[in-house]
Design a protein around this motif. Structure first.
Motif, PDB file in Angstrom:
ATOM      1  N   GLY A  10       3.690  33.527 -13.139  1.00 44.69           N
ATOM      2  CA  GLY A  10       4.969  33.263 -11.661  1.00 44.69           C
ATOM      3  C   GLY A  10       4.997  31.748 -11.650  1.00 44.69           C
ATOM      4  O   GLY A  10       4.493  30.766 -13.049  1.00 44.69           O
ATOM      5  N   SER A  11       5.229  31.133 -10.645  1.00 44.83           N
ATOM      6  CA  SER A  11       5.806  30.148 -10.812  1.00 44.83           C
ATOM      7  C   SER A  11       5.400  29.110  -9.811  1.00 44.83           C
ATOM      8  O   SER A  11       5.066  29.480  -8.462  1.00 44.83           O
ATOM      9  N   LEU A  12       5.705  27.772  -9.180  1.00 42.46           N
ATOM     10  CA  LEU A  12       4.671  26.973  -8.600  1.00 42.46           C
ATOM     11  C   LEU A  12       6.321  25.281  -7.748  1.00 42.46           C
ATOM     12  O   LEU A  12       6.041  25.398  -9.217  1.00 42.46           O
ATOM     13  N   ARG A  13       6.253  25.005  -6.957  1.00 35.58           N
ATOM     14  CA  ARG A  13       6.744  24.145  -6.574  1.00 35.58           C
ATOM     15  C   ARG A  13       5.944  22.654  -6.147  1.00 35.58           C
ATOM     16  O   ARG A  13       5.983  23.235  -5.102  1.00 35.58           O
ATOM     17  N   LEU A  14       5.178  21.778  -7.232  1.00 36.98           N
ATOM     18  CA  LEU A  14       4.537  21.319  -5.876  1.00 36.98           C
ATOM     19  C   LEU A  14       4.841  20.018  -5.481  1.00 36.98           C
ATOM     20  O   LEU A  14       6.242  19.355  -6.264  1.00 36.98           O
ATOM     21  N   SER A  15       4.725  19.495  -4.890  1.00 37.70           N
ATOM     22  CA  SER A  15       5.484  18.206  -4.067  1.00 37.70           C
ATOM     23  C   SER A  15       4.577  16.801  -3.689  1.00 37.70           C
ATOM     24  O   SER A  15       3.321  17.331  -2.907  1.00 37.70           O
ATOM     25  N   CYS A  16       5.053  15.759  -3.642  1.00 36.96           N
ATOM     26  CA  CYS A  16       4.194  14.708  -3.197  1.00 36.96           C
ATOM     27  C   CYS A  16       4.661  13.500  -2.681  1.00 36.96           C
ATOM     28  O   CYS A  16       6.241  13.019  -2.769  1.00 36.96           O
ATOM     29  N   GLN A  47       0.651  -1.552   0.159  1.00 39.02           N
ATOM     30  CA  GLN A  47      -0.052  -0.435  -0.484  1.00 39.02           C
ATOM     31  C   GLN A  47       0.828   1.460   0.189  1.00 39.02           C
ATOM     32  O   GLN A  47       2.144   1.329   0.457  1.00 39.02           O
ATOM     33  N   VAL A  48       0.845   2.310  -0.689  1.00 35.21           N
ATOM     34  CA  VAL A  48       1.519   3.637  -0.875  1.00 35.21           C
ATOM     35  C   VAL A  48       0.920   4.598  -0.844  1.00 35.21           C
ATOM     36  O   VAL A  48      -0.355   5.027  -1.808  1.00 35.21           O
ATOM     37  N   GLN A  49       0.754   5.765   0.433  1.00 39.52           N
ATOM     38  CA  GLN A  49      -0.366   6.558   0.472  1.00 39.52           C
ATOM     39  C   GLN A  49       0.709   7.983   0.161  1.00 39.52           C
ATOM     40  O   GLN A  49       1.994   8.203  -0.155  1.00 39.52           O
ATOM     41  N   LEU A  50      -0.014   8.327  -0.724  1.00 37.64           N
ATOM     42  CA  LEU A  50       0.533   9.763  -1.121  1.00 37.64           C
ATOM     43  C   LEU A  50      -0.230  10.948  -1.054  1.00 37.64           C
ATOM     44  O   LEU A  50      -1.480  10.895  -0.060  1.00 37.64           O
ATOM     45  N   VAL A  51       0.807  12.506  -0.532  1.00 39.51           N
ATOM     46  CA  VAL A  51       0.706  13.358   0.009  1.00 39.51           C
ATOM     47  C   VAL A  51       0.849  14.789  -0.292  1.00 39.51           C
ATOM     48  O   VAL A  51       1.863  14.317  -0.472  1.00 39.51           O
ATOM     49  N   GLU A  52      -0.294  15.491  -1.059  1.00 37.78           N
ATOM     50  CA  GLU A  52      -0.047  16.219  -2.189  1.00 37.78           C
ATOM     51  C   GLU A  52       0.305  17.731  -1.319  1.00 37.78           C
ATOM     52  O   GLU A  52      -0.667  18.266  -0.706  1.00 37.78           O
ATOM     53  N   SER A  53       1.615  18.986  -2.092  1.00 30.50           N
ATOM     54  CA  SER A  53       1.305  20.454  -1.229  1.00 30.50           C
ATOM     55  C   SER A  53       2.068  20.804  -2.055  1.00 30.50           C
ATOM     56  O   SER A  53       2.101  20.272  -3.235  1.00 30.50           O
ATOM     57  N   GLY A  54       1.662  22.212  -1.700  1.00 31.55           N
ATOM     58  CA  GLY A  54       2.827  22.990  -2.185  1.00 31.55           C
ATOM     59  C   GLY A  54       1.554  24.016  -3.706  1.00 31.55           C
ATOM     60  O   GLY A  54       2.295  25.037  -4.463  1.00 31.55           O
ATOM     61  N   GLY A  55       0.664  23.725  -3.333  1.00 29.85           N
ATOM     62  CA  GLY A  55      -0.707  24.634  -3.688  1.00 29.85           C
ATOM     63  C   GLY A  55      -0.865  26.221  -3.977  1.00 29.85           C
ATOM     64  O   GLY A  55      -0.352  26.024  -2.254  1.00 29.85           O
ATOM     65  N   GLY A  56      -1.641  26.457  -4.207  1.00 29.01           N
ATOM     66  CA  GLY A  56      -2.134  27.985  -3.934  1.00 29.01           C
ATOM     67  C   GLY A  56      -2.150  29.188  -5.384  1.00 29.01           C
ATOM     68  O   GLY A  56      -2.629  28.016  -5.885  1.00 29.01           O
ATOM     69  N   LEU A  57      -2.309  30.362  -4.960  1.00 31.56           N
ATOM     70  CA  LEU A  57      -2.877  30.748  -5.944  1.00 31.56           C
ATOM     71  C   LEU A  57      -1.710  31.998  -5.892  1.00 31.56           C
ATOM     72  O   LEU A  57      -0.507  32.596  -5.737  1.00 31.56           O
ATOM     73  N   VAL A  58      -1.343  32.309  -7.568  1.00 30.05           N
ATOM     74  CA  VAL A  58       0.140  32.529  -8.977  1.00 30.05           C
ATOM     75  C   VAL A  58      -0.566  33.614  -9.390  1.00 30.05           C
ATOM     76  O   VAL A  58      -1.317  33.117 -10.244  1.00 30.05           O
ATOM     77  N   GLN A  59       0.455  34.578 -10.141  1.00 32.01           N
ATOM     78  CA  GLN A  59       0.097  35.701 -11.092  1.00 32.01           C
ATOM     79  C   GLN A  59       0.383  34.678 -12.274  1.00 32.01           C
ATOM     80  O   GLN A  59       1.351  34.178 -11.918  1.00 32.01           O
ATOM     81  N   ALA A  60      -0.125  35.432 -13.366  1.00 37.80           N
ATOM     82  CA  ALA A  60       0.225  34.770 -14.921  1.00 37.80           C
ATOM     83  C   ALA A  60       1.597  34.952 -14.810  1.00 37.80           C
ATOM     84  O   ALA A  60       2.122  36.061 -14.762  1.00 37.80           O
TER      85      ALA A  60
END
Length: 121
Positions: free
Chosen positions: A16-22, A1-14
């Motif tokens: 711009g940059s974001l980094r998601l983690s899992c 069994q593998v559990q996955l948890v994402e983070s790093g989302g949000g609001l950004v202007q066109a």
């Protein structure tokens, strides 16, 4: 069994940059192909990027050259660096894992709960 948890989302202007983690549980993370998918309101879930056991990468045409997928097996974590974001990138982003070696596979067995990314114009 593998559990996955994402983070790093949000609001950004066109533009711009974001980094998601899992973050993944389990001792065999390094053996899994990991992918990112997204689902915009009123649309079907779509593939974004995948990375294989040997770090072979595969991208959807819509994000090629803007997004980069990477993994750190020591931390059981996969990342999605998103640059030059566009309003059409707005969606819930999901991390997924599969024991399939083929990075083009659509057969993913494990899914995270998703993280919202909103890009304003």
């Amino acid at each position: 069994q593998v559990q996955l948890v994402e983070s790093g989302g949000g609001l950004v202007q066109a533009g711009g940059s974001l980094r998601l983690s899992c973050a993944a549980s389990g001792r065999i993370f390094s053996m899994y192909t990991m992918g990112w998918f997204r689902q915009a309101p009123g649309k079907e879930r779509e593939f974004v990027a995948a990375i294989g056991r040997t770090t072979i990468r595969y991208y959807a045409d819509s994000v090629k050259g803007r997004f980069t997928i990477s993994r750190d097996n020591a931390k059981n974590t996969v990342y999605l660096q998103m640059n030059s974001l566009k309003p059409e990138d707005t969606a819930i982003y999901y991390c997924a894992g599969t024991p399939q070696a083929d990075v083009t596979t659509t057969r993913y067995d494990y899914w995270g709960q998703g993280t919202q990314v909103t890009v304003s114009s």
